[in-house]
Design an enzyme around this catalytic site. Structure first.
Site, short mmCIF file in Angstrom:
data_model
loop_
_atom_site.label_atom_id
_atom_site.label_comp_id
_atom_site.label_asym_id
_atom_site.label_seq_id
_atom_site.Cartn_x
_atom_site.Cartn_y
_atom_site.Cartn_z
N LYS A 168 0.88 -1.18 0.00
CA LYS A 168 0.00 0.00 0.00
C LYS A 168 0.91 1.22 0.00
CE LYS A 168 -4.09 2.02 2.23
NZ LYS A 168 -3.81 3.41 2.00
N ARG A 212 -8.21 10.98 -6.43
CA ARG A 212 -9.19 10.13 -5.78
C ARG A 212 -10.59 10.74 -5.87
NH1 ARG A 212 -11.84 9.69 -1.11
NH2 ARG A 212 -11.70 7.77 0.11
P1 ATP Z 1 -6.51 6.29 3.18
O1 ATP Z 1 -5.82 6.73 1.94
O2 ATP Z 1 -6.46 7.26 4.30
O3 ATP Z 1 -6.14 4.92 3.61
P2 ATP Z 1 -8.84 6.43 1.64
O4 ATP Z 1 -10.23 6.46 2.16
O5 ATP Z 1 -8.34 7.60 0.88
O6 ATP Z 1 -8.00 6.18 2.92
P3 ATP Z 1 -8.70 3.66 1.18
O7 ATP Z 1 -9.72 2.93 0.43
O8 ATP Z 1 -8.87 3.60 2.63
O9 ATP Z 1 -8.63 5.16 0.72
O10 ATP Z 1 -7.27 3.09 0.83
C1 ATP Z 1 -6.97 2.89 -0.49
C2 ATP Z 1 -6.00 3.93 -0.96
O11 ATP Z 1 -4.67 3.44 -0.86
C3 ATP Z 1 -6.22 4.17 -2.42
O12 ATP Z 1 -7.09 5.28 -2.58
C4 ATP Z 1 -4.84 4.45 -2.98
O13 ATP Z 1 -4.63 5.84 -3.03
C5 ATP Z 1 -3.88 3.87 -1.97
N1 ATP Z 1 -3.12 2.71 -2.47
C6 ATP Z 1 -1.78 2.55 -2.35
N2 ATP Z 1 -1.36 1.38 -2.85
C7 ATP Z 1 -2.46 0.74 -3.33
C8 ATP Z 1 -2.67 -0.51 -3.95
N3 ATP Z 1 -1.68 -1.38 -4.18
N4 ATP Z 1 -3.94 -0.82 -4.30
C9 ATP Z 1 -4.96 0.03 -4.07
N5 ATP Z 1 -4.81 1.23 -3.48
C10 ATP Z 1 -3.58 1.59 -3.10
#
Ligand code: ATP
Length: 642
Positions: free
Chosen positions: A299, A320
């Protein structure tokens, strides 16, 4: 921008009815929505209005209906077009608006400014000023079309004379305003409509009105089932193609009940990204994904980047929140050209990536803080100091074909096969396909060692691994190293109230009341008071940001306990900013109201224990806050462990 251009071009060509309906009818609906707090009543009220719009022109005049519904919908969401089209934002400053008001009403600027500071709402000041004004001639009433054109002219005017041009257009409109029109016109211009009616509800009301109207035309029975189906079709189409003009056109021309088959992904238009659910431990992954094959990916801690390559060869990058970031990343254009040079078959593409700051010398990832120092606007490639590398983790569209309904394993094959690694510029997310607990634990440690936040765990096969636009899905889990001991993730909460600071904090707010967003009711449900994690400098900054958003009383959509002094703050704010908060534990509370529907007794809610401020989440809007449902889910998974 093209779409909007078409709208205005259509306006003069297609419209047989140049009058369009009156702005007063729209402003009185805004007024009703503002007064009423119940979501269902508000939906009924907006739906009735959409019916009026549909009935305004002859049944066969589809083009005008498309135009009118598009204008009204955008005016309701307080934008002039889709989020991904730049330059259509309003949000004019108070100085310019007060100047325009002074000119059009003949009142003194200092007096208006004073009233504005008392009322805290430019709309109310405008309405009062207009009602006091005596006029010799009754001006011609404003139509929605005129307001739409006026607002577009304002948003698009730039250059040396733009200030006076804008004031001129505002004056012309204001002079024709009566009753509540001035209030909502000014609020629209300021970008703060305050009608207490979110986009989700607007879509429900709009799709209901369209399906009812179409069934009436076809002399068919209107059933709840068909209303629900229409809503689902519109929502699904919207997640893939968030453009009201195109969607309303499809709904009216093809029938709203068949929208999905006639819409779909379109390179150049950002789809709403799929999101992940938090997990607190490696073992929890196995509980959630029981029996399914999954993959673990790093991640990355950067900025989400949806990369589009359209048929005309143009590249776009979206955030996003579907914001157009293309100009922020001119250095990605040569990267896409190189990818195309490596594989000349590539015509069209949509990739889901994380854009990460990159150190070219050490060939390592840099922390998010470094990425955030990059300029956001007017970026020239030669001035770029912070280099970025794209880590692609999904492919959603390739050469004319949408891939979202293909299993992740297949999408990945397509990604690896058609795109190639470019050192320090473009690569694939590091992955490990394993179901061995020890290997996953090691991989998690390794990800943190490599400057990542932890892991993303994704289902690989079958329908459950399809890409689900806009959903926070169980088929994508995030495992963040920092949150393993807490509730699995940080929370992004809306600041709804403030407590007057004492002692060292005199003159600022010393603490804040935070709320989660209930996506079903549109309410903000209070969840905790927070006072730790703030430096003095930050408190001062927060005071400057929040003071202008102060309101006299709680909004009808705020759910709180008025009998408890901890849960009812000294001052209330409009919902504008979000705090990212770290929390040790969730607990039930008689005072805080988050997830009140979860317990069902109408009293108990969920609250955060020992919340700690991490940062302001400026990339999210209040409706993107952690939802009450998400918090209830975290609470229940925590309760299961005890
Ligand atoms: P946060 O970014 O604070 O964790 P969020 O609500 O913006 O929360 P989430 O769904 O919780 O988003 O986490 C997914 C986010 O992680 C994605 O929006 C992306 O930006 C990031 N990310 C980084 N690496 C990956 C990956 N390998 N696959 C999917 N998402 C990833």
């Amino acid at each position: 921008e093209q779409e909007i251009e078409t709208t205005s071009a259509n306006t003069s060509k297609v419209s047989t009815n140049d009058k369009s309906f009156m702005y007063s009818s729209l402003s009185s609906i805004f007024d009703e929505l503002e007064q009423e707090s119940g979501r269902l009543k508000n939906i009924a009220c907006a739906c009735q209005f959409f019916h009026e719009v549909l009935d305004f022109t002859p049944a066969t005049d589809t083009d005008t209906k498309i135009r009118d519904l598009t204008m009204v919908t955008y005016l309701m969401v307080n934008r002039l077009g889709p989020d991904y089209v730049p330059g259509l934002e309003l949000g004019l400053g108070e100085t310019l608006l007060l100047k325009a008001l002074a000119q059009s009403t003949g009142r003194e600027l200092p007096q208006l400014r004073k009233e504005y500071h008392v009322e805290g709402d430019i709309g109310v000041v405008a309405q009062k000023s207009r009602s006091k004004q005596r006029v010799m001639f009754k001006p011609k009433r404003l139509s929605v079309l005129e307001v739409w054109k006026g607002l577009n002219e304002i948003a698009k005017s730039e250059g040396t004379n733009s200030q006076s041009k804008k004031i001129g257009v505002i004056n012309k409109m204001l002079t024709a305003c009566e009753g509540t029109e001035a209030k909502f016109l000014m609020r629209s211009l300021e970008g703060k409509l305050r009608i207490n009616f979110g986009e989700k509800s607007i879509i429900v009301a709009l799709s209901k009105a369209i399906v009812e109207w179409q069934l009436q035309q076809q002399k068919k029975a209107i059933t709840t089932e068909l209303i629900v189906k229409a809503e689902e079709q519109f929502k699904e189409a919207f997640c893939q193609l968030p453009n009201y003009e195109i969607l309303i056109k499809i709904a009216l021309q093809e029938g709203i009940l068949h929208m999905v088959e006639h819409s779909g992904l379109s390179p150049g238009i950002p789809l709403k990204p799929m999101l992940a659910k938090p997990t607190k431990s490696v073992s929890e992954i196995f509980d959630t994904l029981e029996g399914k094959r999954f993959t673990c990916e790093y991640k990355y801690d950067g900025e989400r980047a949806q990369l589009h390559l359209s048929e005309d060869g143009k590249m776009h990058v979206y955030s996003r929140n579907s914001e157009n970031m293309t100009e922020r990343y001119p250095d990605l254009i040569p990267v896409v050209n190189e990818l195309k040079a490596q594989n000349p078959n590539i015509k069209t593409l949509i990739l889901d990536c994380e854009c990460v700051a990159w150190d070219n010398e050490t060939k390592k990832i840099l922390p998010f803080q470094i990425l955030s120092t990059r300029k956001r606007k007017d970026v020239q490639e030669k001035d770029i100091k912070v280099k970025v590398c794209l880590f692609a983790f999904d492919i959603l569209y390739y050469n004319g074909e949408s891939l979202i309904h293909k299993p992740l394993a297949e999408r990945r094959e397509c990604l690896y096969h058609n795109l190639k690694h470019i050192e320090g510029k473009f690569t694939f997310a590091t992955k490990m396909d394993t179901d061995n607990v020890e290997q996953i634990t090691k991989f998690l440690d390794q990800s943190v060692h490599d400057a990542c936040e932890g892991l993303m765990i994704k289902t690989l096969d079958g329908k459950e691994s399809y890409y689900e636009p806009s959903k926070r899905s169980r088929n994508w889990l995030k495992l963040k190293k920092d949150y393993l001991e807490g509730v699995g993730d940080s929370l992004d909460l809306v600041v709804v109230g403030g407590y007057i600071g004492k002692g060292k904090r005199t003159g600022w707010y010393g603490g804040f009341l935070l709320a989660s967003y209930n996506q079903d009711t549109g309410d903000y449900e209070t969840v905790c008071k927070i006072g730790t994690g703030f430096s003095e400098e930050l408190l001062q900054k927060l005071h400057d940001i929040l003071k202008p958003t102060q309101i006299e009383k709680a909004k009808p959509s705020y759910v709180y306990d008025s009998s408890n002094s901890n849960a009812s703050p000294d001052v209330w704010f409009e919902p504008t900013i979000l705090f990212e908060v770290k929390v040790a534990d969730l607990t039930t509370s008689p005072v805080y109201k988050c997830g009140i529907t979860y317990f069902g007794d109408g009293e108990k809610g969920i609250s955060l224990r020992f919340p700690r401020f991490i940062q302001i989440r400026s990339d999210k809007s209040p409706e993107d806050a952690t939802s009450s449902d998400q918090i209830a889910e975290m609470y229940s998974s925590q309760a299961n462990l005890q």
